[in-house]
Design an enzyme around this catalytic site. Sequence first.
Site, PDB file in Angstrom:
ATOM      1  CB  THR A 156      -0.914  -0.023   1.250  1.00  0.00           C
ATOM      2  OG1 THR A 156      -1.774  -1.156   1.148  1.00  0.00           O
ATOM      3  CG2 THR A 156      -1.744   1.246   1.367  1.00  0.00           C
TER       4      THR A 156
ATOM      5  CB  SER B 221       2.944  -7.153  -0.261  1.00  0.00           C
ATOM      6  OG  SER B 221       2.691  -7.150   1.114  1.00  0.00           O
ATOM      7  CB  ALA B 222       7.157  -9.985   2.556  1.00  0.00           C
TER       8      ALA B 222
ATOM      9  CB  CYS C 123      -8.789  -3.912   1.774  1.00  0.00           C
ATOM     10  SG  CYS C 123      -7.071  -4.354   1.739  1.00  0.00           S
TER      11      CYS C 123
HETATM   12  N1  PLP Z   1      -2.246  -4.789  -4.121  1.00  0.00           N
HETATM   13  C1  PLP Z   1      -2.886  -5.960  -4.211  1.00  0.00           C
HETATM   14  C2  PLP Z   1      -3.260  -6.499  -5.548  1.00  0.00           C
HETATM   15  C3  PLP Z   1      -3.201  -6.668  -3.056  1.00  0.00           C
HETATM   16  O1  PLP Z   1      -3.852  -7.826  -3.147  1.00  0.00           O
HETATM   17  C4  PLP Z   1      -2.831  -6.130  -1.807  1.00  0.00           C
HETATM   18  C5  PLP Z   1      -3.192  -6.835  -0.559  1.00  0.00           C
HETATM   19  O2  PLP Z   1      -4.219  -7.476  -0.452  1.00  0.00           O
HETATM   20  C6  PLP Z   1      -2.160  -4.909  -1.773  1.00  0.00           C
HETATM   21  C7  PLP Z   1      -1.882  -4.261  -2.943  1.00  0.00           C
HETATM   22  C8  PLP Z   1      -1.750  -4.281  -0.468  1.00  0.00           C
HETATM   23  O3  PLP Z   1      -0.686  -4.977   0.099  1.00  0.00           O
HETATM   24  P1  PLP Z   1      -0.232  -4.678   1.606  1.00  0.00           P
HETATM   25  O4  PLP Z   1      -1.074  -5.547   2.459  1.00  0.00           O
HETATM   26  O5  PLP Z   1       1.207  -5.070   1.651  1.00  0.00           O
HETATM   27  O6  PLP Z   1      -0.424  -3.237   1.834  1.00  0.00           O
END
Ligand code: PLP
Length: 513
Positions: free
Chosen positions: A87, A214-215, A339
């Site tokens: 994010t 993202s890890a 989310c």
């Molecule tokens: N982008 C996509 C396609 C995702 O699926 C996610 C998480 O669900 C994110 C971004 C955000 O990742 P993070 O949880 O590391 O912020």
Amino acid sequence: MEIQMFEFLKHVFRFNRRVYLDHNATTPVSNRVRRKIDQALKYHYGNPSSFYGIGRKSAELMEQARGQVAGAIHADPPEIFFTGCATESNNAVLKSISAHFYPKKKKIISTPIEHPSILNTLAYLETQGIVVEYCPVDSNGQVLLAELEKRVDDETFLVCCMLANNETGVIQDIAAVTRIAKQHGALVLTDCVQALGKISIDVHEWGVDYASFSAHKLYGPKGIGALYVKEGSPFTPYLHGGHQESGMRAGTESLHNIVGFGAACQDVDKLLAHAEQTRALKQKLIQRLKEIKPDCIINSSEAKCLPNTVSITFPNVENSGLMGMLDYRGIAVSAGSACGTGEDVPSHVLKAMGLSDQAARETIRVSLGWSTSARDIRYTTKVIQEHIEGQTLLVNMLTPAQLNETILFDEHTYILDVRPSDDRKRYKGLPNSHEVDPLFVEKYLKQIPRDKQILVYCPGGGLSVMISYYLKTKGFKNVTNLRGGLDGWRKRRSDLYEKYAGQNNTVLQPDKE
Ligand code: PLP
């Protein structure tokens, strides 16, 4: 009495099997990664910016991890910056690049199926004067390249298109998207969060300028992301402070998480080699679901879909009820992005693909992982079959948004509060609630009316689902669970909470023998 208690517990724990089929929301940390993180926490506490030995060792580990992440996506290590999450990576690019170009150029082209970390940032940037246009997708979720070509012009400074969608698994042709963008000198950001470890990624070959990762989506820790910035592409620091990350991202690095991310990336080849096995299991799942419900719809074309993800619509089967039943039987799946859960808003991704609100509410996402077995798939399809064929006892689901004054004060509704006592001390309950001890619900059955709708709620909606199903087995015909629980309702309907919470509550005493 003891027998009754045993019966209740047997019911509650009858389905103690756990099947995790929500790997697109997050993945468990692998044992190897956890060991590396433990070692980093235990031995390598030096600040990577310190010049003495223990600090230099931390810096060395950090650079090793940078190399591991770069290797997994075919980038050069100096092009990788560690962030707090994907994010943050997405926010950083969109805001930094907009500041770089605005007001000389004003336009970003994106797609309507992006993750909220892109869409909500774009919505913010629009309030700052940036013009955002969304290129439509077809019914398979594919970005219409001809439409993209029509939209990109010399005013466009950025094209932002995800590589793989989190809800449907649909994969975009990023090389083609980049070719179109470059014809007009626009830069390209691609969100690769869902793709890493599932399909191969080559940022150099595609020519993209920015990519986010993202890890925690590939068996690494949560709270660590990465941003690829192609050498020479513009990028201005968005956090000001120390000179960490070559001055691109201030703040002491989270070394153990970075080490964990690097270790997870070392497993990418192994994960990719396992992908076809995962796809075969997914095919079995799809085949079985089609036998169970021939009119079910798969919302992607397999040729362009992640090996682990399937989005399925079951006409006339509401997803909240199905997910409640699956959860009750120990199976975790989701309806959309993690989310978005808790909100009764139909998925923006499915709607962009042309699904109606109703169809979106009849859709679940199943995302398989490294450890998913054929047995997991057999068990899951069996539970889905039982639910669809009505062999199980259906519990109604009410979302926090739906719980209004009409329901709260409906004389045909009996509100049952199954919250633990500590939550009752912290928060007042729904008005007209009847409080019972959630561990001994069987002691109150004689007092709960059988001719009314029983609305069951707990703090978060999980315990109440189980108790709702228990009540169904005891012959209560009309049982409704409050999805998201009191917490969800307090947040969603704070106006009603302020006005009515705690009014006219009754504490039930156990039934007389
Ligand atoms: N982008 C996509 C396609 C995702 O699926 C996610 C998480 O669900 C994110 C971004 C955000 O990742 P993070 O949880 O590391 O912020």
